[in-house]
Design a protein around this motif. Structure first.
Motif, PDB file in Angstrom:
ATOM      1  N   THR A  36      98.779  75.524  69.799  1.00  0.00           N
ATOM      2  CA  THR A  36      98.309  75.926  68.472  1.00  0.00           C
ATOM      3  C   THR A  36      99.420  75.800  67.449  1.00  0.00           C
ATOM      4  OG1 THR A  36      96.720  77.461  69.454  1.00  0.00           O
ATOM      5  CG2 THR A  36      97.317  77.834  67.146  1.00  0.00           C
ATOM      6  N   LEU A  37     100.598  76.294  67.791  1.00  0.00           N
ATOM      7  CA  LEU A  37     101.727  76.222  66.871  1.00  0.00           C
ATOM      8  C   LEU A  37     102.121  74.779  66.584  1.00  0.00           C
ATOM      9  CD1 LEU A  37     103.827  79.146  68.352  1.00  0.00           C
ATOM     10  CD2 LEU A  37     102.689  79.119  66.119  1.00  0.00           C
ATOM     11  N   LYS A  38     102.071  73.929  67.591  1.00  0.00           N
ATOM     12  CA  LYS A  38     102.408  72.514  67.396  1.00  0.00           C
ATOM     13  C   LYS A  38     101.376  71.834  66.493  1.00  0.00           C
ATOM     14  CE  LYS A  38     104.514  68.535  68.568  1.00  0.00           C
ATOM     15  NZ  LYS A  38     103.672  67.547  67.840  1.00  0.00           N
ATOM     16  N   HIS A  39     100.099  72.084  66.748  1.00  0.00           N
ATOM     17  CA  HIS A  39      99.029  71.428  65.991  1.00  0.00           C
ATOM     18  C   HIS A  39      99.112  71.773  64.507  1.00  0.00           C
ATOM     19  CE1 HIS A  39      95.065  69.790  65.093  1.00  0.00           C
ATOM     20  NE2 HIS A  39      94.735  70.941  64.518  1.00  0.00           N
ATOM     21  N   GLY A  41     101.624  73.597  63.038  1.00  0.00           N
ATOM     22  CA  GLY A  41     102.990  73.545  62.550  1.00  0.00           C
ATOM     23  C   GLY A  41     103.399  72.167  62.060  1.00  0.00           C
ATOM     24  N   ASP A  42     102.931  71.120  62.720  1.00  0.00           N
ATOM     25  CA  ASP A  42     103.272  69.768  62.265  1.00  0.00           C
ATOM     26  C   ASP A  42     102.776  69.535  60.841  1.00  0.00           C
ATOM     27  OD1 ASP A  42     104.494  69.210  64.653  1.00  0.00           O
ATOM     28  OD2 ASP A  42     102.909  67.907  65.425  1.00  0.00           O
ATOM     29  N   GLU A  43     101.560  69.993  60.548  1.00  0.00           N
ATOM     30  CA  GLU A  43     100.998  69.806  59.208  1.00  0.00           C
ATOM     31  C   GLU A  43     101.685  70.710  58.191  1.00  0.00           C
ATOM     32  OE1 GLU A  43      97.980  68.394  56.324  1.00  0.00           O
ATOM     33  OE2 GLU A  43      99.276  67.635  57.925  1.00  0.00           O
ATOM     34  N   ILE A  44     101.980  71.938  58.575  1.00  0.00           N
ATOM     35  CA  ILE A  44     102.680  72.862  57.677  1.00  0.00           C
ATOM     36  C   ILE A  44     104.063  72.309  57.323  1.00  0.00           C
ATOM     37  CG2 ILE A  44     103.737  75.149  57.541  1.00  0.00           C
ATOM     38  CD1 ILE A  44     101.292  76.118  59.276  1.00  0.00           C
ATOM     39  N   THR A  45     104.755  71.784  58.321  1.00  0.00           N
ATOM     40  CA  THR A  45     106.080  71.206  58.077  1.00  0.00           C
ATOM     41  C   THR A  45     105.987  69.983  57.176  1.00  0.00           C
ATOM     42  OG1 THR A  45     106.972  72.042  60.161  1.00  0.00           O
ATOM     43  CG2 THR A  45     108.079  70.146  59.178  1.00  0.00           C
ATOM     44  N   ARG A  46     105.022  69.130  57.445  1.00  0.00           N
ATOM     45  CA  ARG A  46     104.848  67.929  56.612  1.00  0.00           C
ATOM     46  C   ARG A  46     104.653  68.304  55.147  1.00  0.00           C
ATOM     47  NH1 ARG A  46     101.178  65.003  54.060  1.00  0.00           N
ATOM     48  NH2 ARG A  46      99.452  66.427  54.556  1.00  0.00           N
ATOM     49  N   LEU A  47     103.785  69.271  54.900  1.00  0.00           N
ATOM     50  CA  LEU A  47     103.500  69.677  53.524  1.00  0.00           C
ATOM     51  C   LEU A  47     104.690  70.382  52.876  1.00  0.00           C
ATOM     52  CD1 LEU A  47      99.824  70.978  53.768  1.00  0.00           C
ATOM     53  CD2 LEU A  47     100.643  69.058  52.396  1.00  0.00           C
ATOM     54  N   THR A  48     105.382  71.194  53.652  1.00  0.00           N
ATOM     55  CA  THR A  48     106.534  71.911  53.105  1.00  0.00           C
ATOM     56  C   THR A  48     107.596  70.934  52.625  1.00  0.00           C
ATOM     57  OG1 THR A  48     106.122  73.808  54.544  1.00  0.00           O
ATOM     58  CG2 THR A  48     108.320  73.613  53.605  1.00  0.00           C
ATOM     59  N   ILE A  49     107.842  69.909  53.416  1.00  0.00           N
ATOM     60  CA  ILE A  49     108.823  68.896  53.027  1.00  0.00           C
ATOM     61  C   ILE A  49     108.323  68.097  51.827  1.00  0.00           C
ATOM     62  CG2 ILE A  49     109.969  66.773  53.765  1.00  0.00           C
ATOM     63  CD1 ILE A  49     109.975  67.995  56.615  1.00  0.00           C
ATOM     64  N   ALA A  50     107.027  67.750  51.841  1.00  0.00           N
ATOM     65  CA  ALA A  50     106.473  66.925  50.769  1.00  0.00           C
ATOM     66  C   ALA A  50     106.389  67.666  49.435  1.00  0.00           C
ATOM     67  CB  ALA A  50     105.082  66.431  51.169  1.00  0.00           C
ATOM     68  N   LEU A  51     106.086  68.966  49.480  1.00  0.00           N
ATOM     69  CA  LEU A  51     105.827  69.724  48.260  1.00  0.00           C
ATOM     70  C   LEU A  51     107.030  70.521  47.771  1.00  0.00           C
ATOM     71  CD1 LEU A  51     102.262  71.071  49.142  1.00  0.00           C
ATOM     72  CD2 LEU A  51     102.841  69.121  47.688  1.00  0.00           C
ATOM     73  N   ILE A  80      93.589  71.190  57.379  1.00  0.00           N
ATOM     74  CA  ILE A  80      94.156  71.708  58.626  1.00  0.00           C
ATOM     75  C   ILE A  80      94.800  73.067  58.383  1.00  0.00           C
ATOM     76  CG2 ILE A  80      95.926  71.318  60.403  1.00  0.00           C
ATOM     77  CD1 ILE A  80      95.425  68.321  60.075  1.00  0.00           C
ATOM     78  N   VAL A  81      95.557  73.193  57.289  1.00  0.00           N
ATOM     79  CA  VAL A  81      96.190  74.478  56.990  1.00  0.00           C
ATOM     80  C   VAL A  81      95.142  75.510  56.577  1.00  0.00           C
ATOM     81  CG1 VAL A  81      97.956  75.669  55.653  1.00  0.00           C
ATOM     82  CG2 VAL A  81      98.306  73.297  56.326  1.00  0.00           C
ATOM     83  N   THR A  82      94.086  75.070  55.916  1.00  0.00           N
ATOM     84  CA  THR A  82      92.987  75.996  55.606  1.00  0.00           C
ATOM     85  C   THR A  82      92.437  76.614  56.878  1.00  0.00           C
ATOM     86  OG1 THR A  82      92.352  74.763  53.623  1.00  0.00           O
ATOM     87  CG2 THR A  82      90.703  76.233  54.556  1.00  0.00           C
ATOM     88  N   GLU A  83      92.233  75.796  57.905  1.00  0.00           N
ATOM     89  CA  GLU A  83      91.761  76.321  59.197  1.00  0.00           C
ATOM     90  C   GLU A  83      92.691  77.410  59.713  1.00  0.00           C
ATOM     91  OE1 GLU A  83      89.838  72.235  61.129  1.00  0.00           O
ATOM     92  OE2 GLU A  83      91.448  73.310  62.143  1.00  0.00           O
ATOM     93  N   PHE A  84      93.987  77.154  59.623  1.00  0.00           N
ATOM     94  CA  PHE A  84      94.961  78.108  60.142  1.00  0.00           C
ATOM     95  C   PHE A  84      94.938  79.411  59.353  1.00  0.00           C
ATOM     96  CE2 PHE A  84      99.169  80.056  60.226  1.00  0.00           C
ATOM     97  CZ  PHE A  84      99.370  80.177  61.587  1.00  0.00           C
ATOM     98  N   VAL A  85      95.001  79.313  58.046  1.00  0.00           N
ATOM     99  CA  VAL A  85      95.072  80.511  57.203  1.00  0.00           C
ATOM    100  C   VAL A  85      93.795  81.335  57.308  1.00  0.00           C
ATOM    101  CG1 VAL A  85      95.225  81.287  54.793  1.00  0.00           C
ATOM    102  CG2 VAL A  85      96.778  79.520  55.640  1.00  0.00           C
ATOM    103  N   MET A  86      92.655  80.672  57.498  1.00  0.00           N
ATOM    104  CA  MET A  86      91.385  81.388  57.615  1.00  0.00           C
ATOM    105  C   MET A  86      91.090  81.830  59.056  1.00  0.00           C
ATOM    106  SD  MET A  86      90.534  81.505  54.554  1.00  0.00           S
ATOM    107  CE  MET A  86      91.353  80.710  53.173  1.00  0.00           C
ATOM    108  N   GLY A  87      92.038  81.611  59.954  1.00  0.00           N
ATOM    109  CA  GLY A  87      91.819  81.945  61.357  1.00  0.00           C
ATOM    110  C   GLY A  87      91.475  83.418  61.566  1.00  0.00           C
ATOM    111  N   LYS A  88      90.474  83.657  62.395  1.00  0.00           N
ATOM    112  CA  LYS A  88      89.995  85.026  62.642  1.00  0.00           C
ATOM    113  C   LYS A  88      90.945  85.827  63.527  1.00  0.00           C
ATOM    114  CE  LYS A  88      85.920  84.805  60.534  1.00  0.00           C
ATOM    115  NZ  LYS A  88      86.095  83.543  59.822  1.00  0.00           N
ATOM    116  N   ARG A  89      91.727  85.149  64.352  1.00  0.00           N
ATOM    117  CA  ARG A  89      92.603  85.881  65.278  1.00  0.00           C
ATOM    118  C   ARG A  89      93.622  86.728  64.515  1.00  0.00           C
ATOM    119  NH1 ARG A  89      93.454  85.328  70.735  1.00  0.00           N
ATOM    120  NH2 ARG A  89      95.503  85.832  71.588  1.00  0.00           N
TER     121      ARG A  89
END
Length: 272
Positions: A36-39, A41-51, A80-89
């Motif tokens: 989960t963290l890899k899936h 996290g890769d997108e979060i890292t990509r966006l953090t660097i890009a933005l 993808i990040v929307t999915e993570f932030v809206m996660g029910k867990r």
């Protein structure tokens, strides 16, 4: 727990909920799987660097800007990040720890402490937030294990009711004055490494800080800030709070429940 999972319940015990209520923070192990963290996290890292807009060399920055690269509301930039932030867990954990009926999003933010990055000075997050109650909570989600040399987050246990320092933003002054006051009154500073999959939750008024990153790798962390689903907007008491109101609660009015497109309901006990 090896599959990608952001929605299944995480079993909190009554003792853990009581511990959080007492201490103002809690660290929980094995909340998210490595996959989960890899899936996400890769997108979060990509966006953090890009933005990221920080262009000033590390050694020339202020104490605040040396602490981390900060990019907010990534959920609006990526499905993808929307999915993570809206996660029910995580949303369910936040709801149970706050002992409320449900939680909305206040905002998210990625916090990347670069190699050589400085300390995160002592502070309480809610200094910045124009919110009417203390029912706010931040999930601090490391995207990798965080050994001591990376600068893990640490907390002053039971400090959530201390009013001294609530008027201080993140700065050299907050580090000096809050740390000295905590030591003077005997508040325990709880700090240590985070295992992979371990994360923390802390109240908006719990004082906390982090060491510098003396490792050769960035400390990659995603945070999600939740608030009681029935939270009302308070009158802004400072320019910092007015800035937050404009950015994270656009259109909300003081004295009314914060229900805007930027503050979606993430979890409700009525709709598990």
């Amino acid at each position: 727990m090896n599959s990608i999972d952001i929605d299944s319940p995480y079993a909190l015990t009554p003792a853990q909920i009581a511990q959080f209520e007492r201490d103002g923070f809690i660290k929980l192990k094995n909340v998210l799987s490595p996959a989960t963290l890899k899936h996400y996290g890769d997108e979060i890292t990509r966006l953090t660097i890009a933005l990221n807009t920080q262009q000033v060399p590390l050694e020339e920055r202020s104490t605040y800007d040396k602490a981390f690269l900060q990019v907010m509301n990534l959920w609006e930039q990526s499905a993808i990040v929307t999915e993570f932030v809206m996660g029910k867990r995580l949303g369910r954990i936040a709801t149970e720890l706050l002992q409320v009926k449900g939680v909305r999003l206040y905002h998210d933010q990625a916090l990347y402490k670069e190699p050589g990055g400085g300390i995160t000075p002592a502070h309480a997050d809610q200094y910045y937030w124009p919110l009417s109650t203390d029912r706010t909570i931040t999930a601090w989600v490391p995207l990798q294990a965080v050994p001591v040399d990376m600068g893990p987050l640490g907390f002053y246990a039971r400090s959530q009711s201390v009013e001294f320092g609530r008027d201080l933003g993140i700065s050299d002054e907050s580090e000096e004055k809050i740390s000295a006051n905590m030591a003077k009154h005997g508040f325990e500073f709880c700090s240590g490494p985070f295992d992979l999959g371990e994360l923390s939750f802390h109240l908006g008024w719990t004082f906390h800080k982090a060491g510098g990153n003396v490792s050769a790798l960035p400390r990659a962390v995603m945070t999600v800030i939740y608030m009681d689903a029935e939270m009302k907007l308070a009158k802004a008491l400072s320019p910092a709070q007015e800035n937050d109101r404009a950015h994270w609660c656009p259109g909300a009015k003081p004295g009314e429940v914060i229900v805007t497109p930027r503050n979606p309901l993430i979890f409700s006990k009525q709709t598990p």
